[in-house]
Design a protein around this motif. Sequence first.
Motif, mmCIF file in Angstrom:
data_model
loop_
_atom_site.group_PDB
_atom_site.id
_atom_site.type_symbol
_atom_site.label_atom_id
_atom_site.label_comp_id
_atom_site.label_asym_id
_atom_site.label_seq_id
_atom_site.Cartn_x
_atom_site.Cartn_y
_atom_site.Cartn_z
ATOM 1 N N LEU A 186 0.911 -0.962 0.016
ATOM 2 C CA LEU A 186 -0.193 -0.188 -0.316
ATOM 3 C C LEU A 186 1.102 1.237 -0.044
ATOM 4 C CD1 LEU A 186 -2.446 -1.205 2.577
ATOM 5 C CD2 LEU A 186 -2.447 -1.339 0.087
ATOM 6 N N GLU A 187 2.015 1.292 0.057
ATOM 7 C CA GLU A 187 3.119 1.890 -0.174
ATOM 8 C C GLU A 187 3.526 2.248 -1.706
ATOM 9 O OE1 GLU A 187 4.170 3.838 2.429
ATOM 10 O OE2 GLU A 187 3.249 2.525 4.521
ATOM 11 N N GLN A 188 3.439 3.948 -1.691
ATOM 12 C CA GLN A 188 4.038 4.179 -3.063
ATOM 13 C C GLN A 188 5.321 4.099 -3.711
ATOM 14 O OE1 GLN A 188 2.639 8.219 -4.800
ATOM 15 N NE2 GLN A 188 1.058 7.805 -3.291
ATOM 16 N N TYR A 189 6.369 3.916 -2.381
ATOM 17 C CA TYR A 189 7.633 3.715 -3.276
ATOM 18 C C TYR A 189 7.903 2.597 -3.926
ATOM 19 C CZ TYR A 189 8.366 1.550 0.956
ATOM 20 O OH TYR A 189 8.651 0.880 1.777
ATOM 21 N N ARG A 190 6.267 0.959 -2.629
ATOM 22 C CA ARG A 190 6.861 0.494 -3.062
ATOM 23 C C ARG A 190 6.334 -0.030 -4.746
ATOM 24 N NH1 ARG A 190 8.564 -5.220 -3.097
ATOM 25 N NH2 ARG A 190 7.507 -6.474 -1.774
ATOM 26 N N ILE A 191 5.173 0.235 -4.900
ATOM 27 C CA ILE A 191 4.680 0.005 -6.206
ATOM 28 C C ILE A 191 5.455 0.534 -7.533
ATOM 29 C CG2 ILE A 191 2.322 0.282 -7.192
ATOM 30 C CD1 ILE A 191 2.092 -1.675 -5.221
ATOM 31 N N SER A 192 5.279 1.590 -6.862
ATOM 32 C CA SER A 192 6.898 2.364 -8.238
ATOM 33 C C SER A 192 7.255 1.921 -8.316
ATOM 34 C CB SER A 192 7.070 3.958 -7.758
ATOM 35 O OG SER A 192 8.083 4.265 -8.213
ATOM 36 N N ALA A 193 8.730 0.994 -7.542
ATOM 37 C CA ALA A 193 9.272 0.450 -7.489
ATOM 38 C C ALA A 193 9.141 -1.121 -8.058
ATOM 39 C CB ALA A 193 10.318 0.091 -6.119
ATOM 40 N N LEU A 194 7.895 -1.614 -8.188
ATOM 41 C CA LEU A 194 7.864 -2.875 -8.355
ATOM 42 C C LEU A 194 7.599 -2.551 -9.744
ATOM 43 C CD1 LEU A 194 4.915 -4.126 -6.283
ATOM 44 C CD2 LEU A 194 7.607 -4.963 -7.301
ATOM 45 N N VAL A 195 6.314 -0.868 -10.695
ATOM 46 C CA VAL A 195 6.144 -1.178 -11.896
ATOM 47 C C VAL A 195 8.008 -0.815 -13.122
ATOM 48 C CG1 VAL A 195 5.559 0.837 -13.541
ATOM 49 C CG2 VAL A 195 4.106 -0.266 -10.959
ATOM 50 N N THR A 196 8.614 -0.241 -11.644
ATOM 51 C CA THR A 196 9.891 -0.422 -12.716
ATOM 52 C C THR A 196 10.066 -1.905 -13.174
ATOM 53 O OG1 THR A 196 10.120 2.158 -11.309
ATOM 54 C CG2 THR A 196 12.026 0.941 -12.911
ATOM 55 N N LYS A 197 11.044 -2.564 -11.761
ATOM 56 C CA LYS A 197 11.370 -3.632 -11.743
ATOM 57 C C LYS A 197 10.713 -4.201 -13.176
ATOM 58 C CE LYS A 197 12.316 -7.870 -8.879
ATOM 59 N NZ LYS A 197 12.743 -8.160 -7.948
ATOM 60 N N TYR A 198 9.273 -4.744 -12.956
ATOM 61 C CA TYR A 198 8.451 -5.528 -14.216
ATOM 62 C C TYR A 198 7.925 -4.920 -14.808
ATOM 63 C CZ TYR A 198 9.065 -8.963 -10.582
ATOM 64 O OH TYR A 198 10.052 -9.775 -9.165
ATOM 65 N N SER A 199 7.469 -3.597 -15.482
ATOM 66 C CA SER A 199 6.436 -3.609 -16.003
ATOM 67 C C SER A 199 6.712 -2.142 -16.740
ATOM 68 C CB SER A 199 4.806 -3.197 -15.205
ATOM 69 O OG SER A 199 5.328 -4.280 -14.907
ATOM 70 N N ASP A 200 8.114 -1.856 -16.782
ATOM 71 C CA ASP A 200 8.614 -0.812 -16.850
ATOM 72 C C ASP A 200 8.793 -0.494 -18.651
ATOM 73 O OD1 ASP A 200 10.833 1.549 -16.394
ATOM 74 O OD2 ASP A 200 11.814 0.981 -18.858
ATOM 75 N N TYR A 201 8.387 -1.358 -19.244
ATOM 76 C CA TYR A 201 8.587 -2.267 -20.729
ATOM 77 C C TYR A 201 7.089 -1.671 -21.164
ATOM 78 C CZ TYR A 201 7.195 -6.144 -21.165
ATOM 79 O OH TYR A 201 6.152 -7.275 -20.106
ATOM 80 N N ILE A 202 5.975 -0.992 -20.436
ATOM 81 C CA ILE A 202 4.633 -1.464 -20.914
ATOM 82 C C ILE A 202 4.247 0.115 -21.900
ATOM 83 C CG2 ILE A 202 2.512 -1.011 -20.028
ATOM 84 C CD1 ILE A 202 3.176 -3.670 -19.895
ATOM 85 N N ARG A 203 3.638 -0.132 -23.078
ATOM 86 C CA ARG A 203 3.751 0.718 -24.208
ATOM 87 C C ARG A 203 3.067 1.366 -23.520
ATOM 88 N NH1 ARG A 203 4.194 -4.189 -26.153
ATOM 89 N NH2 ARG A 203 1.904 -3.290 -27.015
#
Length: 622
Positions: A186-203
């Motif tokens: 539920l923490e912004q920083y955590r979710i944001s890091a997960l997006v960078t890690k796994y979903s960065d290339y999503i167009r």
Amino acid sequence: MEKTQFKSESKRLLDLMINSIYTHKEIFLREIISNASDAIDKLFFVSLTDDKVGLNREDFKIKLALDKENRTITVSDNGIGMDKNDLENNLGTIASSGSYKFKQENEKTDDVDIIGQFGVGFYSAFMVSSEIKVITKKYGNDTAYIWESTGADGYTITETEKDEVGTTIIIKVKEDTENEKYSDYLEQYRISALVTKYSDYIRYPIVMKNEHKKMIEGTMDDPQFEVVAEDEILNSMVPIWQRSKKDVTAEEYNEFYKQKFFDFEDPMHVISTSVEGVVTYKSLLFIPNRVPFNYYTKEYKRGLQLYSSGVLIMESCEDLLPEHFAFVKGVVDSQDLSLNISREMLQHDRQLKTIASNIEKKIKNELAALLKNDRDKYEKFFANFGRQLKFGIVSDYGAHKEAVKDLVLFYSSTEKKLVTLKEYVERMGEEQKEIYFATGDSIENIDRLPQIEGMRDQGIEILYCPEQIDEFAMQGIGEYDGKMFKNIVNDDIDTPDGDDEKKDDVEVLTFIKNLLGDKVNDVVFSKKLKTHPVCMTAKGGVSFEMEKYMAIAQPEAKVKAERVLEINASHPAVNSLIANMTADKEKAEKYAKLLYSQALLIAGLQLEDPSEYAELVCSLMV
Ligand code: ADP
């Protein structure tokens, strides 16, 4: 309201998710986001030909929102949405190939690690959630629906109102336990890091409201703050294949591969290219580390994903990948292809043909380099996909043999390991004119074949061909470096010091031939037998291995090899037969039958009548 039960296999998967002790539960977010992205792809594709969609490329986005108080993560997309049927079919059962694969593997291994390695889609959200709500409206429909589930006890679907087309998924995050701090999600920083890690290339942009304090007035000594919320884009939106090779880590490539192509092992080899010139394209190709479970079946679809300037236009484009490299997975992105090109048009597209031919060359060169520089790795690859390469030689009437002939390996009788044709030819003695090979059903059995004994003992290198396709591949190649191939199991060989044909008593040949009748085409004295009394060889173009293969592939054709029984005139058993021809004719006949049966067995052929053979042996024993 009555709950609909999950289909049984889905329920098992769900139980696994809910009770998962898997340490990388975080992958749930990537699964949900990639579903959202797929859904947007679908609506965007429709929008290319349908004005009514009313959205432009830049209007599409995925929104994330966190609510600590209510412990929810909300993921919304303005993609294609789902109707009631879709909800039942897609979220009520395991429909995806990925999940299906998981189920199959899991039945065998029960290995929870598979979850994280390639994910099992939507269901993975139940690893962190006790309750999930999906609110969705499909493009072209007026009615929206809510799908709700608390996991194992089923789900409900009810009608609702929703303005926009698309899907909103509300994930209620589990309470923290002693071992697991779910609140982190539920923490912004955590979710944001997960997006960078796994979903960065999503167009499409993945946006989240970033709440932060902003000084609005006052001084440094007496600041006045206001909480402002700004949309922040979390992903770079640059597909991994668009990034420069040197900026991408091996881990990122591996992660991308596993996610995209539903594998749970890292690829064996990654090939990334960027080409500018007659055609401009980028490609990112992978050679899997293992054979996909359905690889040698009709279900396996060869092809590469085709993008045009970052937009997916075809999930699996066959024309980009030749049959002999069907194991390669990957993506091709070219700005030179039109977005709404049809499949039929694509087949005749000149640009695409050029790309395909470049890709073929590239894969060939990479494999050749691997063979040269990392033999162990290449042999592992060959164990997985060597058969495919050999099929490639044979298919299309040998049209691709040039591309493949230096990539195939065969087992060598002298080196006791796999060798290339080039290596074989380089070692060949001056006097040897042909490439010798021997067919049979296993390396061990070929090694024991009576008819190769002589050459083998002289140290002449023979390529052993235990796979049915081997012989076809040899025929397909035709000649290598001007040398023809010769199956020494069948054909006569003029070996350097081969015996001259025995001119003795041909009576025994007639005797055996008359006895066996049509069962053999000919009975001859052998030039190649040493310690064995008999062997069976095939005359003409059809070998026994081919006969066995055709019996399965095309039984109606009744393809039969011409059988030639070769006998060793200097063997005591044969002498005994000859002696008995006058002394005890009945016994001589039994000996002849016995030798014939032996020859069949050693050649890996079936006895016509096994019980007659057993009786024969017994009658000679008493
Ligand atoms: P997979 O994505 O591997 O097919 P999932 O279990 O993740 O498996 O999803 C099942 C199906 O549900 C998807 O294939 C898709 O048809 C549908 N789906 C899931 N999420 C969405 C979404 N956000 N919008 C539209 N359809 C969706």
